[in-house]
Motif scaffolding. Structure first.
Motif, mmCIF file in Angstrom:
data_model
loop_
_atom_site.group_PDB
_atom_site.id
_atom_site.type_symbol
_atom_site.label_atom_id
_atom_site.label_comp_id
_atom_site.label_asym_id
_atom_site.label_seq_id
_atom_site.Cartn_x
_atom_site.Cartn_y
_atom_site.Cartn_z
ATOM 1 N N ILE A 20 0.845 -1.192 0.000
ATOM 2 C CA ILE A 20 0.000 0.000 0.000
ATOM 3 C C ILE A 20 0.882 1.244 0.000
ATOM 4 O O ILE A 20 1.716 1.420 0.880
ATOM 5 C CB ILE A 20 -0.908 0.041 1.256
ATOM 6 C CG1 ILE A 20 -1.736 -1.247 1.347
ATOM 7 C CG2 ILE A 20 -1.812 1.251 1.205
ATOM 8 C CD1 ILE A 20 -2.526 -1.342 2.634
ATOM 9 N N LYS A 21 0.713 2.055 -0.977
ATOM 10 C CA LYS A 21 1.417 3.337 -1.010
ATOM 11 C C LYS A 21 0.596 4.345 -0.241
ATOM 12 O O LYS A 21 -0.478 4.747 -0.674
ATOM 13 C CB LYS A 21 1.618 3.798 -2.450
ATOM 14 C CG LYS A 21 2.566 2.912 -3.245
ATOM 15 C CD LYS A 21 2.774 3.436 -4.637
ATOM 16 C CE LYS A 21 3.746 2.544 -5.413
ATOM 17 N NZ LYS A 21 3.975 3.046 -6.778
ATOM 18 N N ALA A 22 1.133 4.766 0.915
ATOM 19 C CA ALA A 22 0.365 5.675 1.782
ATOM 20 C C ALA A 22 1.313 6.502 2.641
ATOM 21 O O ALA A 22 2.471 6.138 2.860
ATOM 22 C CB ALA A 22 -0.600 4.879 2.653
ATOM 23 N N ASP A 23 0.780 7.620 3.090
ATOM 24 C CA ASP A 23 1.470 8.466 4.058
ATOM 25 C C ASP A 23 0.650 8.482 5.337
ATOM 26 O O ASP A 23 -0.576 8.614 5.303
ATOM 27 C CB ASP A 23 1.623 9.889 3.527
ATOM 28 C CG ASP A 23 2.621 9.945 2.369
ATOM 29 O OD1 ASP A 23 3.631 9.228 2.449
ATOM 30 O OD2 ASP A 23 2.365 10.688 1.405
ATOM 31 N N ILE A 24 1.374 8.392 6.520
ATOM 32 C CA ILE A 24 0.684 8.323 7.811
ATOM 33 C C ILE A 24 1.050 9.540 8.644
ATOM 34 O O ILE A 24 2.217 9.917 8.748
ATOM 35 C CB ILE A 24 1.057 7.038 8.569
ATOM 36 C CG1 ILE A 24 0.652 5.819 7.716
ATOM 37 C CG2 ILE A 24 0.380 6.992 9.926
ATOM 38 C CD1 ILE A 24 1.024 4.503 8.343
ATOM 39 N N VAL A 25 0.013 10.093 9.242
ATOM 40 C CA VAL A 25 0.186 11.219 10.171
ATOM 41 C C VAL A 25 -0.536 10.874 11.464
ATOM 42 O O VAL A 25 -1.723 10.502 11.426
ATOM 43 C CB VAL A 25 -0.372 12.530 9.593
ATOM 44 C CG1 VAL A 25 -0.248 13.649 10.608
ATOM 45 C CG2 VAL A 25 0.333 12.891 8.292
ATOM 46 N N VAL A 26 0.189 10.991 12.612
ATOM 47 C CA VAL A 26 -0.417 10.693 13.913
ATOM 48 C C VAL A 26 -0.585 12.010 14.664
ATOM 49 O O VAL A 26 0.384 12.762 14.829
ATOM 50 C CB VAL A 26 0.455 9.716 14.726
ATOM 51 C CG1 VAL A 26 -0.213 9.400 16.052
ATOM 52 C CG2 VAL A 26 0.706 8.440 13.926
ATOM 53 N N MET A 27 -1.847 12.283 15.082
ATOM 54 C CA MET A 27 -2.166 13.531 15.787
ATOM 55 C C MET A 27 -2.786 13.201 17.126
ATOM 56 O O MET A 27 -3.405 12.152 17.304
ATOM 57 C CB MET A 27 -3.151 14.353 14.960
ATOM 58 C CG MET A 27 -2.624 14.796 13.589
ATOM 59 S SD MET A 27 -3.844 15.761 12.675
ATOM 60 C CE MET A 27 -5.086 14.517 12.380
ATOM 61 N N TYR A 32 2.454 14.566 16.025
ATOM 62 C CA TYR A 32 3.664 14.206 16.756
ATOM 63 C C TYR A 32 4.416 13.061 16.070
ATOM 64 O O TYR A 32 5.453 12.621 16.583
ATOM 65 C CB TYR A 32 3.363 13.853 18.225
ATOM 66 C CG TYR A 32 2.394 12.712 18.446
ATOM 67 C CD1 TYR A 32 2.848 11.398 18.451
ATOM 68 C CD2 TYR A 32 1.059 12.967 18.711
ATOM 69 C CE1 TYR A 32 1.975 10.373 18.691
ATOM 70 C CE2 TYR A 32 0.177 11.942 18.958
ATOM 71 C CZ TYR A 32 0.641 10.635 18.944
ATOM 72 O OH TYR A 32 -0.241 9.610 19.181
ATOM 73 N N ALA A 33 3.890 12.613 14.918
ATOM 74 C CA ALA A 33 4.644 11.594 14.176
ATOM 75 C C ALA A 33 4.169 11.575 12.731
ATOM 76 O O ALA A 33 2.976 11.702 12.452
ATOM 77 C CB ALA A 33 4.460 10.220 14.804
ATOM 78 N N VAL A 34 5.126 11.434 11.806
ATOM 79 C CA VAL A 34 4.817 11.301 10.382
ATOM 80 C C VAL A 34 5.666 10.183 9.809
ATOM 81 O O VAL A 34 6.760 9.891 10.294
ATOM 82 C CB VAL A 34 5.093 12.615 9.609
ATOM 83 C CG1 VAL A 34 4.146 13.711 10.033
ATOM 84 C CG2 VAL A 34 6.539 13.038 9.754
ATOM 85 N N SER A 35 5.146 9.509 8.758
ATOM 86 C CA SER A 35 5.885 8.399 8.147
ATOM 87 C C SER A 35 6.831 8.888 7.065
ATOM 88 O O SER A 35 7.846 8.260 6.778
ATOM 89 C CB SER A 35 4.905 7.374 7.550
ATOM 90 O OG SER A 35 4.129 7.991 6.524
ATOM 91 N N ASN A 36 6.501 10.000 6.437
ATOM 92 C CA ASN A 36 7.306 10.514 5.332
ATOM 93 C C ASN A 36 8.185 11.648 5.843
ATOM 94 O O ASN A 36 7.676 12.656 6.348
ATOM 95 C CB ASN A 36 6.384 11.017 4.218
ATOM 96 C CG ASN A 36 7.137 11.248 2.919
ATOM 97 O OD1 ASN A 36 8.351 11.480 2.921
ATOM 98 N ND2 ASN A 36 6.404 11.214 1.808
ATOM 99 N N PRO A 37 9.513 11.518 5.713
ATOM 100 C CA PRO A 37 10.405 12.578 6.206
ATOM 101 C C PRO A 37 10.122 13.922 5.564
ATOM 102 O O PRO A 37 10.466 14.967 6.122
ATOM 103 C CB PRO A 37 11.796 12.064 5.820
ATOM 104 C CG PRO A 37 11.649 10.590 5.668
ATOM 105 C CD PRO A 37 10.266 10.373 5.177
ATOM 106 N N LYS A 38 9.501 13.909 4.465
ATOM 107 C CA LYS A 38 9.188 15.153 3.768
ATOM 108 C C LYS A 38 8.290 16.048 4.606
ATOM 109 O O LYS A 38 8.292 17.269 4.465
ATOM 110 C CB LYS A 38 8.526 14.807 2.432
ATOM 111 C CG LYS A 38 8.186 16.008 1.574
ATOM 112 C CD LYS A 38 7.571 15.553 0.258
ATOM 113 C CE LYS A 38 7.191 16.756 -0.605
ATOM 114 N NZ LYS A 38 6.580 16.341 -1.880
ATOM 115 N N TYR A 39 7.527 15.442 5.506
ATOM 116 C CA TYR A 39 6.582 16.223 6.310
ATOM 117 C C TYR A 39 7.001 16.288 7.779
ATOM 118 O O TYR A 39 6.176 16.458 8.668
ATOM 119 C CB TYR A 39 5.179 15.606 6.192
ATOM 120 C CG TYR A 39 4.728 15.460 4.753
ATOM 121 C CD1 TYR A 39 4.483 16.589 3.974
ATOM 122 C CD2 TYR A 39 4.578 14.196 4.195
ATOM 123 C CE1 TYR A 39 4.101 16.449 2.658
ATOM 124 C CE2 TYR A 39 4.189 14.046 2.868
ATOM 125 C CZ TYR A 39 3.958 15.185 2.106
ATOM 126 O OH TYR A 39 3.573 15.054 0.812
#
Length: 475
Positions: free
Chosen positions: A83-90, A97-104
């Motif tokens: 699965i191609k996805a980006d994860i953001v934990v809020m 407070y956490a992201v999967s892609n260093p770009k963000y």
């Protein structure tokens, strides 16, 4: 043929098959779309549990933010193989407070708004926060929000964004397979239908059509050969049966014309010869009266032949109108026997007339029945041996009158039984044609058939031949 039933059949079958495959393909496409997104959501939800476990470690203080980000990246590095996805934990206030892609990484510690989410979605047109598959191709991204509940307390949200283009690409590939398969199936079905229709229906019909044209041109011996046990085979058998009947009718017509020509030519030739001889002086004057009597006999014979032909033609054409009345068949037989008295004496015949009752009344046409009795007695007198015996009897049985006429002349060969009712057929080929026109028995049978009765013939064990016919009794 090709512009008629064949083209209509191919068009109808092609239309039915095309519609069936289109409906099937549409149903499969819709089903696959729902199935795909259901599986996608289930997979993402399953993978989110790993992220949720990491987040709970952070909430409990067992893991630093850096460690959470690092673990999140490792988890996504694993699940992104499928699965191609980006994860953001809020957290509960919307702070990342956490992201999967260093770009963000710059979003960590900030409160996310719509603009930031659009940035995560690579500045696409909109964000879908529900799993509504009907509008999927109008969206640029699919956004899944998975709430985190810890100890019955809402602690934040895991947001997983998947590019709509990837989803669309996967679904489109399946759609292409389904619709290309449907088109190929339609083409193959049309080819198969064309082949089998040509072989099973069109080709046999063309054979029948070709043979029908040949028969119409006079080639009545032509037949079709169709080896099948279906309706087309039955049609071929019926066609051949019809062709047999046509050939038989044509042969009968030719034979009839030949026989009529022969029967008429014979007396005419005799008449012409006798009169010509007298006119040329070849026949002496003192013998002219004798030859005139012979000429008179030939004219009578010719008249009898023409009358018989007219009678038989009228009966077979259905123009015979019966005048049914109550008649005494015994009295008619007595009167007819008297008419043959001269011929009976010439051959020194013994005639035995036996009736169960003095009177026997039947319902019949008097003139036609007189013709039947006369022809049968005349036939018996012609073929009985000299000094022979004729027996005529009548009896009642099951409300019917049975009239039998027997003569002890030569028996009918077994091969002739099916032909004695044919026009111009003569069982004894050695006899001269002057003795019979060959129309008496066919006329007899036709008249009885018009009366709804029948006649049969049999060779008796003691020798001789017996004709028996029935009539309806009137009390």
């Amino acid at each position: 043929m090709r512009k008629g039933i064949f083209s209509k059949m191919i068009a109808a079958y092609t239309g039915i098959i095309a519609i069936s495959f289109v409906i099937t393909s549409a149903v499969l496409s819709f089903w696959f779309q729902n199935f795909y997104f259901s599986q996608k959501r289930s997979q993402i939800t399953t993978e989110a549990k790993y992220v949720q476990a990491v987040a709970f470690q952070y909430i409990e203080g067992n893991m630093s933010v850096q460690r959470v980000n690092q673990t999140l990246k490792e988890v996504m590095a694993y699940i992104n193989t499928d699965i191609k996805a980006d994860i953001v934990v809020m957290d509960m206030y919307g702070y990342v407070y956490a992201v999967s892609n260093p770009k963000y990484d710059y979003l960590v510690g900030t409160q996310v708004n719509t603009k930031d989410l659009n940035e995560i979605s690579k500045n696409q047109e909109a964000i879908e926060k529900t799993v509504d598959h009907s509008d999927v191709f109008k969206k640029a991204v699919r956004l899944y929000e998975i709430p985190m509940v810890y100890n019955n307390s809402f602690e934040g949200v895991i947001m997983i964004a998947t590019p709509a283009a990837d989803v669309k690409h996967s679904v489109n590939r399946v759609y292409q397979i389904i619709w290309i398969s449907a088109i190929l199936a339609i083409i193959c079905a049309c080819i198969i239908i064309y082949y089998f229709s040509q072989r099973i229906i069109i080709s046999p019909l063309k054979k029948i059509n070709d043979v029908a044209r040949k028969i119409a041109k006079g080639e009545v011996e032509k037949r079709v050969t169709i080896e099948s046990n279906d309706e087309i085979g039955e049609l071929g058998e019926s066609f051949n049966f019809m062709a047999d009947a046509i050939e038989k009718a044509e042969n009968n017509r030719r034979e009839f014309i030949s026989n009529v020509s022969h029967e008429i030519r014979s007396p005419i030739t005799s008449i012409k010869g006798f009169i010509g001889g007298m006119l040329d002086g070849v026949i002496p004057r003192e013998k002219e009266k004798y030859y005139l009597s012979l000429t008179y006999d030939e004219i009578n014979r010719l008249t009898r032949l023409v009358n018989d032909l007219l009678d038989l033609s009228s009966i077979e054409a259905g123009h015979l109108k019966l005048n049914l009345s109550k008649i005494n068949i015994n009295e008619m037989i007595r009167f007819t026997v008297i008419k043959f008295e001269t011929k009976i004496k010439e051959k020194n015949l013994k005639v035995d007339v036996c009736f169960d009752n003095n009177e026997l009344y039947v319902m019949a046409d008097k003139d036609r029945m007189s013709q039947v009795v006369t022809n049968l007695i005349d036939n018996a007198v012609k073929y009985v041996y000299n000094d022979g015996e004729i027996k005529i009897s009548t009896k009642e049985k099951y409300n019917k009158a049975y009239i039998s006429i027997y003569n002890n002349g030569p028996q009918i060969p077994e091969g002739d039984f099916n032909h004695i009712w044919d026009r111009f057929y003569k069982s004894d080929k050695a006899r001269t044609t002057k003795m019979s026109t060959g129309l008496g028995l066919p006329i007899v049978r036709s008249i009885l058939t018009e009366h709804g009765q029948d006649i049969n013939v049999e060779n008796k064990k003691e020798g001789g031949v017996q004709f028996t016919f029935t009539l309806k009794i009137v009390k």
